[in-house]
Design a protein around this motif. Structure first.
Motif, PDB file in Angstrom:
ATOM      1  N   ALA A 158       8.780  15.342 -24.759  1.00  0.00           N
ATOM      2  CA  ALA A 158       8.671  16.513 -25.427  1.00  0.00           C
ATOM      3  C   ALA A 158       7.288  17.133 -25.149  1.00  0.00           C
ATOM      4  O   ALA A 158       7.262  18.608 -24.863  1.00  0.00           O
ATOM      5  CB  ALA A 158       8.588  16.288 -26.868  1.00  0.00           C
ATOM      6  N   ARG A 159       6.080  16.500 -24.959  1.00  0.00           N
ATOM      7  CA  ARG A 159       5.017  17.155 -24.926  1.00  0.00           C
ATOM      8  C   ARG A 159       5.009  17.690 -23.223  1.00  0.00           C
ATOM      9  O   ARG A 159       4.243  18.803 -23.280  1.00  0.00           O
ATOM     10  CB  ARG A 159       3.897  16.012 -24.887  1.00  0.00           C
ATOM     11  N   LEU A 160       5.560  17.051 -22.425  1.00  0.00           N
ATOM     12  CA  LEU A 160       5.517  17.422 -21.053  1.00  0.00           C
ATOM     13  C   LEU A 160       6.499  18.531 -20.650  1.00  0.00           C
ATOM     14  O   LEU A 160       6.117  19.454 -20.132  1.00  0.00           O
ATOM     15  CB  LEU A 160       5.791  16.219 -20.122  1.00  0.00           C
ATOM     16  N   ASP A 318       4.532  14.459 -33.422  1.00  0.00           N
ATOM     17  CA  ASP A 318       3.657  14.833 -32.254  1.00  0.00           C
ATOM     18  C   ASP A 318       2.802  15.954 -32.335  1.00  0.00           C
ATOM     19  O   ASP A 318       3.515  17.000 -32.594  1.00  0.00           O
ATOM     20  CB  ASP A 318       4.365  14.504 -30.961  1.00  0.00           C
ATOM     21  N   ARG A 319       1.713  16.018 -31.592  1.00  0.00           N
ATOM     22  CA  ARG A 319       0.920  17.225 -32.002  1.00  0.00           C
ATOM     23  C   ARG A 319       1.400  18.379 -30.889  1.00  0.00           C
ATOM     24  O   ARG A 319       1.023  19.659 -31.207  1.00  0.00           O
ATOM     25  CB  ARG A 319      -0.402  16.959 -31.388  1.00  0.00           C
ATOM     26  N   SER A 320       2.194  18.340 -29.837  1.00  0.00           N
ATOM     27  CA  SER A 320       2.780  19.163 -29.283  1.00  0.00           C
ATOM     28  C   SER A 320       3.693  20.221 -30.039  1.00  0.00           C
ATOM     29  O   SER A 320       3.723  21.392 -29.541  1.00  0.00           O
ATOM     30  CB  SER A 320       3.700  18.400 -28.220  1.00  0.00           C
ATOM     31  N   VAL A 321       4.232  19.893 -31.307  1.00  0.00           N
ATOM     32  CA  VAL A 321       4.784  20.895 -31.886  1.00  0.00           C
ATOM     33  C   VAL A 321       3.940  22.013 -32.617  1.00  0.00           C
ATOM     34  O   VAL A 321       4.277  23.397 -32.584  1.00  0.00           O
ATOM     35  CB  VAL A 321       5.235  20.110 -33.520  1.00  0.00           C
ATOM     36  N   SER A 337       9.036  27.953 -26.906  1.00  0.00           N
ATOM     37  CA  SER A 337       9.803  26.778 -26.141  1.00  0.00           C
ATOM     38  C   SER A 337      10.215  25.817 -27.172  1.00  0.00           C
ATOM     39  O   SER A 337      11.250  25.264 -27.196  1.00  0.00           O
ATOM     40  CB  SER A 337       8.989  26.187 -25.022  1.00  0.00           C
ATOM     41  N   GLN A 338       9.212  25.829 -28.142  1.00  0.00           N
ATOM     42  CA  GLN A 338       9.506  24.499 -29.071  1.00  0.00           C
ATOM     43  C   GLN A 338      10.576  25.049 -30.288  1.00  0.00           C
ATOM     44  O   GLN A 338      11.500  24.455 -30.430  1.00  0.00           O
ATOM     45  CB  GLN A 338       8.375  24.478 -30.233  1.00  0.00           C
ATOM     46  N   LEU A 339      10.767  26.383 -30.408  1.00  0.00           N
ATOM     47  CA  LEU A 339      11.885  27.106 -31.209  1.00  0.00           C
ATOM     48  C   LEU A 339      13.224  26.969 -30.723  1.00  0.00           C
ATOM     49  O   LEU A 339      14.127  26.599 -31.227  1.00  0.00           O
ATOM     50  CB  LEU A 339      11.374  28.644 -31.536  1.00  0.00           C
ATOM     51  N   ALA A 340      13.157  27.248 -29.339  1.00  0.00           N
ATOM     52  CA  ALA A 340      14.376  27.039 -28.675  1.00  0.00           C
ATOM     53  C   ALA A 340      14.982  25.888 -28.663  1.00  0.00           C
ATOM     54  O   ALA A 340      16.046  25.668 -28.883  1.00  0.00           O
ATOM     55  CB  ALA A 340      14.087  27.739 -27.099  1.00  0.00           C
TER      56      ALA A 340
END
Length: 382
Positions: A158-160, A318-321, A337-340
């Motif tokens: 998810a982060r990448l 994860d912090r990427s959120v 991108s997270q919302l999608a």
């Protein structure tokens, strides 16, 4: 244990049987298995005859697994050669399962396909045959990724994925590993897998292109929003609008940084860009620790419930959120991108909202996608 040849023959037999069932009794299929690959890479040939005497030859290629990259680089030229040599023949791939991305690439290359889960596509102009059915869109049980090829599941992926979507190339794997806080070995393996799926393109060691829209869909297909976030159901006694107003107040006061630690996602966030629905649950990301869920619920005046929740507190694992968030009308929201991905991986009407968000992103790419990795991770204002 059956030999590879026996498995191949069994797969072909089942494929011809399935195709006969789809075409019906007015069509006759006779198949011939070759002893090995021909010059065109053909494993078998089937002659399909209609009741009125029309005949087409199907040249089969059997694959235990197939990637979009293999279709584009190997099978497409092979199919084109078959068409040039014999314009009454069609090239067709048979496999246990074919992924949606690979199906798309096969259709793009005008190659028929059939897998044992029911994904079938075949178009012939003379005699007229049009067959298109949809089977499993996710890999069935027992269908494993090749060893060493990481999947798009998990927190590291998810982060990448978010970094690849949010920042324009060019960049190197070492740059991505550094900015994402991941090992270079993991990033390199995942990039290999993404290149097989034609989701990234590399020129030497440089990532030169990212198919970010398809990448976000691919990630969402392999995840489940509620399973990964373990939501805590809440009731807002005075309504969801009061919760949103409290979020605005906390942001204005500048105390606990709600812009970065409590972010709206899901339907309420999607409506900022594509108003295709009303109602639904307010979804808020919070830090994973259970005490943090309780603290946020208390500050926002929420009451825990086991059913009938109108607010869901999602545990961000994860912090990427929380990276590259947005602020809209004074309220912090996850990045586009997270919302999608959240909407596409959610239940009910959320996938349709995710598609609407992708449409907005495509039309406004310069407004949200960073030009390079050196740009600071600031809150975007919409």
């Amino acid at each position: 244990m059956d030999s590879a040849a026996d498995v191949e023959v069994d797969l072909l037999s089942r494929a011809v049987e399935a195709l006969q069932g789809l075409l019906g009794s007015e069509w006759d299929i006779s198949s011939q298995t070759y002893g090995g690959d021909s010059d065109y890479g053909i494993d078998a040939m089937a002659q399909v005859a209609s009741a009125d005497g029309g005949v087409v030859r199907l040249f089969f290629q059997v694959k235990q697994r197939l990637t979009p990259k293999e279709v584009a680089s190997i099978l497409a030229p092979r199919a084109e050669l078959v068409r040039r040599v014999n314009d009454s023949a069609r090239f067709m791939v048979v496999a246990p399962w074919i992924s949606p991305a690979t199906q798309q690439e096969l259709r793009k290359s005008d190659i028929g396909y059939l897998d044992l889960t029911g994904n079938v596509s075949l178009r012939v102009s003379r005699p007229a045959i049009v067959v298109h059915t949809q089977g499993e869109q996710r890999a069935p049980a027992g269908y494993r990724q090749p060893v060493g090829k990481p999947l798009l599941t998990g927190l590291k992926a998810a982060r990448l994925v978010r970094l690849l979507a949010d920042v324009r190339p060019p960049y190197r794997a070492t740059d991505l590993a550094h900015h994402a806080g991941l090992s270079l070995a993991y990033v390199s393996r995942l990039l290999d897998s993404l290149e097989d799926q034609l989701l990234v393109r590399r020129d030497g060691k440089i990532i030169s292109w990212v198919e970010w829209e398809r990448l976000l869909r691919a990630r969402a297909r392999q995840t489940d929003l509620f399973r990964t976030t373990e939501p805590a159901g809440m009731i807002a006694p005075n309504g969801v609008e009061e919760v949103l107003e409290k979020l605005r107040e906390y942001n204005r006061e500048g105390g606990y940084d709600y812009r970065r630690e409590v972010l709206v996602t899901g339907s309420y966030a999607a409506r900022s860009f594509a108003r295709i629905s009303v109602g639904g649950q307010l979804m808020l990301y919070v830090q994973q620790h259970p005490l943090n869920v309780d603290r946020v619920a208390n500050e926002l005046g929420l009451i825990p419930v086991t059913e009938g929740a109108d607010v869901l507190l999602l545990r961000a694992k994860d912090r990427s959120v929380f990276e590259r968030p947005m602020e809209i009308s004074g309220i912090g929201q996850v990045g586009l991108s997270q919302l999608a991905m959240d909407c596409l991986a959610g239940p009910g009407r959320m996938p349709a909202e995710g598609e609407a968000v992708l449409k907005f992103m495509s039309a406004h790419e310069p407004s949200w996608r960073k030009h390079d990795l050196s740009q600071p991770d600031e809150t975007a204002l919409f």
